[in-house]
Design a protein around this motif. Sequence first.
Motif, PDB file in Angstrom:
ATOM      1  N   ASP A   1     127.949  63.323 -24.352  1.00 29.27           N
ATOM      2  CA  ASP A   1     128.636  63.605 -23.093  1.00 29.27           C
ATOM      3  C   ASP A   1     129.334  64.966 -23.194  1.00 29.27           C
ATOM      4  O   ASP A   1     129.273  65.637 -24.228  1.00 29.27           O
TER       5      ASP A   1
ATOM      6  N   THR B   1     131.525  63.669 -13.785  1.00 30.48           N
ATOM      7  CA  THR B   1     132.531  63.347 -14.800  1.00 30.48           C
ATOM      8  C   THR B   1     132.165  63.888 -16.180  1.00 30.48           C
ATOM      9  O   THR B   1     133.018  63.974 -17.056  1.00 30.48           O
TER      10      THR B   1
ATOM     11  N   ASN C   1     130.292  62.186 -18.122  1.00 26.58           N
ATOM     12  CA  ASN C   1     130.106  60.982 -18.947  1.00 26.58           C
ATOM     13  C   ASN C   1     128.665  60.484 -18.926  1.00 26.58           C
ATOM     14  O   ASN C   1     127.893  60.811 -18.028  1.00 26.58           O
TER      15      ASN C   1
ATOM     16  N   ASP D   1     126.692  57.195 -18.177  1.00 27.68           N
ATOM     17  CA  ASP D   1     126.942  55.943 -17.455  1.00 27.68           C
ATOM     18  C   ASP D   1     125.908  54.872 -17.795  1.00 27.68           C
ATOM     19  O   ASP D   1     125.004  55.101 -18.604  1.00 27.68           O
TER      20      ASP D   1
END
Lengths: 319, 319
Positions: free
Chosen positions: A45, A89, A91, A93
């Motif tokens: 990430d 973000t 990130n 997921d």
Amino acid sequence: MDRPIILGIVGDSAAGKTTLTKGIAQVLGPENVTVICTDDYHRYDRKQRAEIGITALHPDCNYLDIMQQQLLQLRNGLPILKPVYNHATGNLDAPQYIKPNKFVIIEGLLGYSTRKARQCYDVKVYLAPPESLRAKWKVKRDTQKRGYTEEQVLSQLQKREPDSEQFIRPQRQWSDIVISFYPPNDDSEQSNGHLNVRLILRPTIPHPDFIEIVNSGNGNSMSAIRLDLDRDMGKPVDVLEVDGHATLEQVNRLEQIICSDMPHLKNVCDRQSNPDLGKVAGTTGESIQSYPLALTQLLITYHMLKATQTSQEGLQVKV
Amino acid sequence: MDRPIILGIVGDSAAGKTTLTKGIAQVLGPENVTVICTDDYHRYDRKQRAEIGITALHPDCNYLDIMQQQLLQLRNGLPILKPVYNHATGNLDAPQYIKPNKFVIIEGLLGYSTRKARQCYDVKVYLAPPESLRAKWKVKRDTQKRGYTEEQVLSQLQKREPDSEQFIRPQRQWSDIVISFYPPNDDSEQSNGHLNVRLILRPTIPHPDFIEIVNSGNGNSMSAIRLDLDRDMGKPVDVLEVDGHATLEQVNRLEQIICSDMPHLKNVCDRQSNPDLGKVAGTTGESIQSYPLALTQLLITYHMLKATQTSQEGLQVKV
């Protein structure tokens, strides 16, 4: 079930992949198209990448083996559970279940980086705008859509340059079509609507017969549409250039050459022969009208439809 | 690379899958074993399941096609990007990159529910404790480890019964070994340490030659270790029973039968011929010492080692 037709659109960050993908999906009918972005195969990430000091362009920063596996599943008409990288973000997921539609567009940075991945595509496109134009596009997108400052974007570009050179640009050699939109007279302040396009056509897939352009005298160096022999990365290619100032009449003639060979494209051509020809929405929401872009999309669509005709002849690709 | 050996451990919720998996991983060496839980292939998170009114036992609640694909990748020695179901939160998390070790244990509810999945296993085990014992185990685990009350667990069991009947129990027919731990004299208050085991041995994989147990007179109905012919789901099987009260001497004789056929098991047998034989940690942290469990683990290990010898002969399984 017929296997899906797979189009690859590879190029560096902000080379125009998303805009071209959207335009082609529009021509093919969005309901027929599955779009996969290979950024989803990031191994780390955003926070981890910063800690490790690795860019998203580096093969080690991506699960290329998994990308390759899932490409093969899609090519064989099978569903995949695709990982998800969240651009908002930064990130990773929960994954997403995806059944391939009739057409699959794989767009991303490293789509041609392994041999087995390359074997999965029916049509391979590489986007290569001049670096100055790509920098302009990247600044525009990342400041408007991703909340960066111009300085941050330019510093990122500089930081990523070694990886671009080592991992992204060499993939050009594997493409069937290299697409370079460029400002006439190297005037990078020129508006997008008037960009020219240079299409490098490798003899690796059966392109329409454009020789008539040369024969008609339309293809001479002064014309707005030109066909020339050249070499790209040392290998012989045709180079088709369409200027942003080409007239509707000139563009329609080129369309007819593409469509005459492909009855299924007739509707697309009819739809395009109107004042809205080449009107698409850019990534940052702006409206673009570009004949060079419209013709580029049409040529790629031609190859995808051509591939549907021959896909039944080919053997299924194995692991 | 040699392909991994794949063991399936299928059974209903709280049938003892995790305890058996841990025990076998201990015998094989945890560093050699990759454990995959098929709960990770849940299609819906806990909240969605409640909204839809579907139990995790229903095939439609799981990406069985993806499970099957990934099983095949593992069997062929390839890495997978495995989805992750978070038992603590009930959420679906970011997937996990997994390279198979020499041995892979797939444990879960629906591991044998598709034909292509079944083809991927070298050894297929089904856990079938009496329902009264399973209820006791489930109450114990879910109250101690998952924060439920006894009433909630019993109500869940009742709610899930139709799916257990329709989707879980029929998988018993596909197993090579059916394992039932059971209390002697149907006394379910008896401690785990003294449970007997009934091993149904289908002639679908080459079991060790236990006939000596019958011939030696050791296998008569009064003995603590018995071998009998029977039918399971209408088909002929051997049934090997080991009582919880069997002596170390009796158990060692059975071990020798298993180990004599399998030189690689010698070390395991030597290690087991000590006062700690059959000592394992249960799911809720308790220490269990059980000869029936130890012999069950040894038999499964035998089959996994046997499979390593023959795996090179088999053809690679194709999509």
